[in-house]
Design an enzyme around this catalytic site. Structure first.
Site, PDB file in Angstrom:
ATOM      1  N   GLU A  91       0.795  -1.095  -0.076  1.00  0.00           N
ATOM      2  CA  GLU A  91      -0.056   0.087  -0.066  1.00  0.00           C
ATOM      3  C   GLU A  91       0.869   1.158  -0.153  1.00  0.00           C
ATOM      4  O   GLU A  91       1.845   1.245   0.653  1.00  0.00           O
ATOM      5  CB  GLU A  91      -1.130   0.049   1.070  1.00  0.00           C
ATOM      6  CG  GLU A  91      -2.144  -1.177   1.134  1.00  0.00           C
ATOM      7  CD  GLU A  91      -2.882  -1.126   2.143  1.00  0.00           C
ATOM      8  OE1 GLU A  91      -3.946  -1.395   2.068  1.00  0.00           O
ATOM      9  OE2 GLU A  91      -2.579  -1.136   3.335  1.00  0.00           O
ATOM     10  N   CYS A 111       6.783  -7.474   6.821  1.00  0.00           N
ATOM     11  CA  CYS A 111       7.858  -7.052   7.650  1.00  0.00           C
ATOM     12  C   CYS A 111       8.368  -8.177   8.584  1.00  0.00           C
ATOM     13  O   CYS A 111       7.731  -8.959   9.115  1.00  0.00           O
ATOM     14  CB  CYS A 111       7.417  -5.845   8.429  1.00  0.00           C
ATOM     15  SG  CYS A 111       8.718  -4.975   9.287  1.00  0.00           S
ATOM     16  N   CYS A 338      -1.157   4.862  10.113  1.00  0.00           N
ATOM     17  CA  CYS A 338      -0.006   4.273  10.773  1.00  0.00           C
ATOM     18  C   CYS A 338      -0.486   3.026  11.203  1.00  0.00           C
ATOM     19  O   CYS A 338      -1.228   2.986  12.085  1.00  0.00           O
ATOM     20  CB  CYS A 338       0.627   4.993  11.512  1.00  0.00           C
ATOM     21  SG  CYS A 338       0.932   6.935  10.963  1.00  0.00           S
TER      22      CYS A 338
END
Ligand code: SAH
Length: 361
Positions: A91, A111, A338
């Site tokens: 994204e 990640c 976030c």
């Protein structure tokens, strides 16, 4: 196989032309077409000699990752989902504000850092993005936002704060940073490009030596015990070493500062004592704090600190002379805030599977 020019910075593109017996200045012309004008059709690069255009058509291509979704939030925040192959998608988020437009880009599909409060971290890891996939996000966003060279810059700032840990994909991130700063490509000043890291100490030094853009460090806790719980890589690079790396980063550019990001988790890291310990911890490091109210996602196990708790925390830091801002939550109606960037990651580490198995026990 054709070379994807989106993956080449000025040096590499110069090499590409030199290898084919062309003049080095062709690199500048092509950077301007590809990145400045968003052009992918060599036939339209009219100031190139016909022979050069034909050579490019035969040997090269300009291929960004396919865009598979485009969502706009009520507040104007826009989020794109880009297909990076093998069932993975990442994204990119554009955040318009009165005085600037910030693009937040991803550097990995998933990640490996497994920060407890991060949705990307919970999904596991598939692979590093290539330079073309990283810069392709800026390329697409410029096009989608209708940015034109010489006109008003829609994207004035870029932050590497999307999915992934940029310093663990340094070899692909570095040419992308160089393109962002290159006057013939995107021409952003190095203070308007911010790399956010969880704190990979040796790579902070490499970034300083090779491309010292603005640095943000995800701190999130004032002591090693708590930080190791929230950010597991702290076991490897504890706070003392991390802060020493921050000081070294600023040695060569004394006018700069480090931005410390601090996610506000109710009852976990948001007390007066935590604020006092933070002031103590950062000591003389020139810095600014950015408090990020936690953005929830399903089964996170965390809650956002209440607004008055966040305000009080900020006041503690301000009273100690530390500049402190609180990030406004943007785009949460499209899961663009976030830590909410989930994309689509086929976990190759089996971490997600292992966790589910544990949960089922
Ligand atoms: N790997 C890099 C960049 C990615 S995340 C890093 O760790 O800095 C960008 C910022 O968002 C980091 O500070 C991260 O800790 C924070 N973040 C992650 N999940 C969040 C959440 N759910 N709510 C608020 N901030 C979050």
């Amino acid at each position: 196989m054709k070379v994807n020019l989106l993956g080449l910075d000025a040096g590499a593109l110069g090499g590409f032309f030199a290898d084919r017996g062309e003049k080095a200045f062709r690199a500048r012309q092509v950077l301007r077409w590809v990145h400045g004008f968003g052009e992918s059709d060599f036939a339209r690069m009219t100031d190139l000699a016909k022979g050069a255009r034909e050579m490019l058509a035969a040997a090269a291509e300009v291929v960004p990752p396919p865009m598979i979704a485009d969502n706009v939030a009520a507040d104007g925040t826009r989020k794109w989902l880009l297909d990076v192959g093998n069932q993975n998608a990442v994204e990119t988020v554009f955040i318009p504000e009165a005085s600037r437009g910030t693009l937040c880009i991803s550097t990995q599909a998933g990640c490996t850092m497994a920060c407890q409060f991060c949705s990307t971290g919970r999904q596991g890891f598939n692979r590093n993005l290539t330079t073309a996939e990283i810069i392709g996000q800026l390329w697409w966003a410029n096009k989608a936002l209708g940015a034109t060279r010489g006109g008003d810059r829609v994207i004035s700032n870029v932050v590497l704060m999307g999915m992934g840990e940029p310093l663990l994909n340094f070899d692909h991130v570095l040419p992308a940073l160089r393109l962002m700063l290159d006057d013939h490509a995107y021409g952003l000043s190095r203070r308007r490009v911010t790399l956010s890291t969880v704190g990979i100490v040796p790579m902070i030094d490499r970034l300083r030596d090779e491309c010292p853009v603005a640095l943000a460090v995800s701190l999130h806790a004032p002591d090693d015990a708590l930080r190791s719980r929230l950010v597991p890589v702290n076991e490897k690079y504890p706070l003392r070493e991390l802060l020493a790396a921050c000081r070294r980063y600023l040695e060569r550019s004394p006018r700069d500062f480090i931005t410390f990001e601090y996610v506000m988790l109710a009852g976990v890291n948001d007390s007066d004592a935590h604020a006092r310990a933070l002031v103590e911890l950062v000591g003389e490091v020139p810095c600014k704090f950015n408090l990020i109210p936690f953005n929830p996602f399903p089964h996170s196990g965390f809650r956002r600190s209440a607004p008055d708790v966040i305000r009080r925390f900020a006041e503690r830091l301000l009273a100690a002379g530390i500049v402190c801002t609180t990030r406004r939550t943007r785009g949460d109606d499209i899961d663009a805030a976030c830590g909410q960037l989930a994309g689509r990651v086929q976990d190759r580490t089996r971490r997600a599977g292992a966790r589910l198995a544990r949960a089922a026990q």
